[in-house]
Structures are given as structure tokens and as C-alpha cells.
Design a protein around this motif. Structure first.
Motif, mmCIF file in Angstrom:
data_model
loop_
_atom_site.group_PDB
_atom_site.id
_atom_site.type_symbol
_atom_site.label_atom_id
_atom_site.label_comp_id
_atom_site.label_asym_id
_atom_site.label_seq_id
_atom_site.Cartn_x
_atom_site.Cartn_y
_atom_site.Cartn_z
ATOM 1 N N GLU A 8 8.159 -54.068 27.725
ATOM 2 C CA GLU A 8 7.315 -55.380 27.505
ATOM 3 C C GLU A 8 7.751 -55.795 25.975
ATOM 4 O OE1 GLU A 8 5.714 -58.946 27.389
ATOM 5 O OE2 GLU A 8 5.819 -57.633 29.261
ATOM 6 N N LYS A 9 7.640 -54.714 25.041
ATOM 7 C CA LYS A 9 7.985 -54.861 23.733
ATOM 8 C C LYS A 9 9.562 -55.478 23.413
ATOM 9 C CE LYS A 9 4.687 -51.776 21.412
ATOM 10 N NZ LYS A 9 4.623 -51.134 19.866
ATOM 11 N N VAL A 10 10.584 -54.980 24.293
ATOM 12 C CA VAL A 10 11.697 -55.327 24.402
ATOM 13 C C VAL A 10 11.708 -56.725 24.665
ATOM 14 C CG1 VAL A 10 13.975 -54.923 25.341
ATOM 15 C CG2 VAL A 10 12.879 -52.971 24.342
ATOM 16 N N VAL A 47 17.104 -53.105 13.284
ATOM 17 C CA VAL A 47 15.907 -53.305 12.508
ATOM 18 C C VAL A 47 14.464 -53.536 13.231
ATOM 19 C CG1 VAL A 47 14.789 -54.999 10.781
ATOM 20 C CG2 VAL A 47 17.372 -54.428 10.726
ATOM 21 N N ILE A 48 14.594 -54.010 14.331
ATOM 22 C CA ILE A 48 13.527 -54.325 15.331
ATOM 23 C C ILE A 48 12.979 -53.258 15.873
ATOM 24 C CG2 ILE A 48 12.512 -55.696 17.272
ATOM 25 C CD1 ILE A 48 14.589 -58.068 16.456
ATOM 26 N N VAL A 49 13.875 -52.351 16.427
ATOM 27 C CA VAL A 49 13.545 -51.171 17.211
ATOM 28 C C VAL A 49 12.947 -50.121 15.995
ATOM 29 C CG1 VAL A 49 14.604 -49.179 18.394
ATOM 30 C CG2 VAL A 49 15.137 -51.444 18.999
ATOM 31 N N GLU A 50 13.673 -50.034 14.840
ATOM 32 C CA GLU A 50 12.888 -49.092 13.873
ATOM 33 C C GLU A 50 11.515 -49.626 13.738
ATOM 34 O OE1 GLU A 50 13.670 -47.353 9.522
ATOM 35 O OE2 GLU A 50 15.284 -48.794 10.370
ATOM 36 N N LYS A 51 11.381 -50.948 13.318
ATOM 37 C CA LYS A 51 9.808 -51.511 12.983
ATOM 38 C C LYS A 51 8.839 -51.107 14.239
ATOM 39 C CE LYS A 51 9.504 -55.749 12.592
ATOM 40 N NZ LYS A 51 9.572 -57.228 12.043
ATOM 41 N N LYS A 52 9.402 -51.480 15.391
ATOM 42 C CA LYS A 52 8.330 -51.339 16.406
ATOM 43 C C LYS A 52 8.398 -50.222 17.108
ATOM 44 C CE LYS A 52 9.003 -56.249 18.369
ATOM 45 N NZ LYS A 52 7.489 -56.642 18.034
ATOM 46 N N PHE A 53 9.457 -49.113 17.210
ATOM 47 C CA PHE A 53 9.284 -47.787 18.004
ATOM 48 C C PHE A 53 9.309 -46.733 16.904
ATOM 49 C CE2 PHE A 53 10.937 -50.961 21.022
ATOM 50 C CZ PHE A 53 10.136 -50.868 22.028
ATOM 51 N N GLY A 54 9.675 -46.943 15.541
ATOM 52 C CA GLY A 54 9.718 -45.907 14.654
ATOM 53 C C GLY A 54 10.760 -44.956 14.831
ATOM 54 N N PHE A 55 11.889 -45.298 15.059
ATOM 55 C CA PHE A 55 13.045 -44.430 15.167
ATOM 56 C C PHE A 55 14.160 -45.450 14.990
ATOM 57 C CE2 PHE A 55 13.230 -45.611 19.545
ATOM 58 C CZ PHE A 55 14.318 -45.776 19.940
ATOM 59 N N LYS A 56 15.369 -44.771 14.316
ATOM 60 C CA LYS A 56 16.679 -45.477 14.040
ATOM 61 C C LYS A 56 17.744 -45.186 15.195
ATOM 62 C CE LYS A 56 16.331 -45.210 9.004
ATOM 63 N NZ LYS A 56 17.181 -45.509 7.835
ATOM 64 N N ILE A 57 18.327 -46.295 15.196
ATOM 65 C CA ILE A 57 19.081 -46.258 16.755
ATOM 66 C C ILE A 57 20.398 -45.778 15.916
ATOM 67 C CG2 ILE A 57 20.707 -47.709 17.942
ATOM 68 C CD1 ILE A 57 18.621 -49.559 18.540
ATOM 69 N N LYS A 58 21.201 -44.913 16.754
ATOM 70 C CA LYS A 58 22.546 -44.307 16.101
ATOM 71 C C LYS A 58 23.601 -44.880 17.059
ATOM 72 C CE LYS A 58 20.512 -40.203 14.480
ATOM 73 N NZ LYS A 58 20.009 -38.649 14.841
#
Length: 80
Positions: A8-10, A47-58
């Protein structure tokens, strides 16, 4: 976080932030070909994933992620 919450967040940020048509957002949708996500969009997604889910995409971890379902799987795995 449950898988349905992740989906849902995605879905929300794809529609609101990347302005992707809602009807295109299905589990088997190819990120590049079906959803039209390009390298600039990917920067926004990081940026969005880091903000919403709290981790950085590698980026190297995302190499095999081709579909929306795989992307949600990736997020779910990182959330464990």
C-alpha cells in the motif's frame, strides 16, 4: 510491517510522487517497461523508501529487481 502495508505504501508513493497511473500498478508490472521508472525516478524512490521505511536502498542489491512484486519483496526482506 506486514506485506500488505508495504504494498500500500509503495502504491501510494508511485501514484502521488511519481505520478504513475493507478491501473498500471499491478504486482507483475515491470518497473522500467510498464511503469516507466527511469534513473531519475529511481533517485526519488531511494529518498522516499528511506523516509517511509527507514533504510537505504543499495543499488547493487536492486540489480535483480525487475517487477513491482520483487520490489515489495526486497523492501519486506530489508524490514525484517
Amino acid at each position: 510491517m506486514e506485506r500488505t502495508e508495504i504494498e500500500e505504501k509503495v502504491r501510494e508513493f508511485l501514484i502521488e510522487d511519481l505520478e504513475i497511473d493507478e491501473e498500471k500498478i499491478v504486482p507483475g508490472a515491470l518497473l522500467k517497461d510498464d511503469l516507466g521508472i527511469d534513473s531519475l525516478d529511481f533517485v526519488d524512490i531511494v529518498v522516499i523508501v528511506e523516509k517511509k521505511f527507514g533504510f537505504k536502498i543499495k543499488p547493487d542489491e536492486m540489480a535483480g529487481v525487475k517487477t513491482l512484486s520483487q520490489f515489495c519483496d526486497y523492501i519486506a526482506e530489508k524490514m525484517k
